[in-house]
Design a protein around this motif. Structure first.
Motif: not given
Lengths: 155, 255
Positions: B1-2, B5-6, B9, B110, B144, B147-148, B235
């Motif tokens: 993805m970029s 990232l891992t 995280l 994330f 949901l 969460f949003l 969103l």
């Protein structure tokens, strides 16, 4: 890790689109009946004298078919007759469960069961409309609902 | 993805482990606030659109209060994640040698999203099961939307962190940001009593979109299809604020 993120995002997208996917039959009640036969997700608006009730079939859940009713609009006559109750009722819903056993008989569909729901309120339905109907509104609403649903749109 | 990232995280998870007491506090506070609200807001409502439903004050404003709790906590959670790690005291510059800025942004987001997911579930359990607010809706759309709202709070906190020059500025901005959302949410002034243009703005503010959707789901018992337009608007807010934060963060590289 990126793989897991992609999976999570995909699941999230599926959840959102899956929740939203309900066939809109508009005022075409034949279209609604076709979907009702199999308890497929569909909605239709029953409009009569400016009274607008939306019926939505939400699909099977365990051993019943989930059907919801939403009062989208109340006509001038009813509003004049019951101004306070009308104001409160607009936008509210009622969610009902129709027994799945009827889907096993090919000649029967859920329409008959849906029209019989007013007699089954206490057992099958829940929601703000039902709670509003606990009071003196009960008789008025049941009669109005039943006559409009069965006389005008189904037969 | 970029790039990285891992790694980003992992760094954030390590940081979260070090902050475990503070995170535990963030998890417990909503439960305590919900309990206090539950025991205090016991008055029965006999006015407005929800009269005759025998609602308590707790039921009527539960969706607003839960949304506010989430916004406050999530923005606070993120507001120091970038500005607090900048030079001369932080390690951000060193970490950015091996991790791209986009990777760093999403790594932080994330990692905290997992914590926030847990928090949303706790709020649902306390708000709708242990201290039950009236709820005619099904749990999935409610979760949901909670969460949003949390996601919006996280991204707003992170964006404020990116735009702030120092920690003090970031901390100062949070109450202003949340208070503006709060004033437009319809909690103090009902939306239908607001002047036309202001009402239009208020109805499209993120906290209002979230709390009104929750109210429709829980008290009106509507289905997801009735609130999905509000969800797309929410969103869109999340998308715009993410983009603003990312662009600003990327531009810093060239300074």
């Amino acid at each position: 890790m990126n793989k897991y993120l992609a999976i999570s995002l995909s699941l999230f997208a599926i959840l959102i689109t899956g929740c939203a996917k309900i066939k809109d039959c508009g005022t075409d009640f034949d279209c609604f009946k076709v979907n009702a036969k199999t308890c497929s997700r569909a909605k239709a608006n029953l409009i009569n004298e400016d009274n607008n009730i939306r019926v939505t079939i939400r699909g099977h859940s365990v051993d019943y078919c989930r059907v919801s009713f939403k009062i989208e609009n109340i006509g001038e006559n009813m509003r004049n007759k019951y101004p306070t109750e009308s104001g409160i009722a607009i936008g509210k819903t009622m969610n009902c469960k129709v027994d799945k056993k009827y889907s096993e008989y090919k000649d029967l569909d859920y329409i008959e069961e849906i029209t019989n729901l007013p007699n089954e309120f206490d057992r099958s339905c829940s929601g703000p409309i039902k709670d509003l109907m606990e009071g003196p509104l009960k008789e008025i609403m049941i009669n109005e609902f039943k006559s409009k649903l069965s006389d005008k749109n189904i037969n | 993805m970029s790039k990285g990232l891992t790694k980003a995280l992992k760094l954030e998870f390590n940081d979260m482990k070090e902050r475990k007491i503070s995170l535990l506090f963030y998890l417990l506070v909503p439960a305590i606030i919900i309990w206090i609200y539950y025991i205090s807001a016991t008055m029965t409502i006999n006015w407005g659109d929800y009269a005759s439903l025998n609602l308590k004050l707790y039921d009527l404003f539960a969706s607003d209060v839960f949304s506010i709790i989430i916004i406050f906590i999530t923005t606070q959670l993120m507001v120091l994640r970038i500005v607090g790690e900048r030079a001369p005291y932080g390690t951000l510059d060193r970490e950015l040698i091996a991790i791209s800025r986009i990777g760093m942004y999403f790594g932080k987001l994330f990692a905290n999203l997992i914590f926030v997911l847990l928090q949303v579930i706790i709020i649902y359990i306390f708000g709708f099961i242990i201290f039950p607010a009236r709820n005619y809706g099904s749990p999935i759309p409610i979760l949901l939307f909670l969460f949003l709202i949390a996601l919006f709070g996280l991204i707003s906190g992170l964006t404020i962190s990116i735009f702030s020059k120092n920690k003090e500025q970031a901390i100062q901005l949070i109450p202003f940001f949340v208070l503006i959302l709060l004033l437009f949410s319809g909690l103090f002034v009902p939306l239908d009593q607001m002047p036309g243009n202001i009402r239009l703005i208020a109805e499209n503010m993120p906290l209002t979109l979230g709390s009104q959707s929750l109210k429709m789901l829980t008290l009106d018992g509507v289905g997801f299809e009735d609130v999905q337009f509000k969800m797309w608007k929410l969103l869109s807010w999340i998308g715009v604020i993410t983009l603003a934060g990312l662009v600003k963060f990327e531009l810093e590289r060239n300074r």
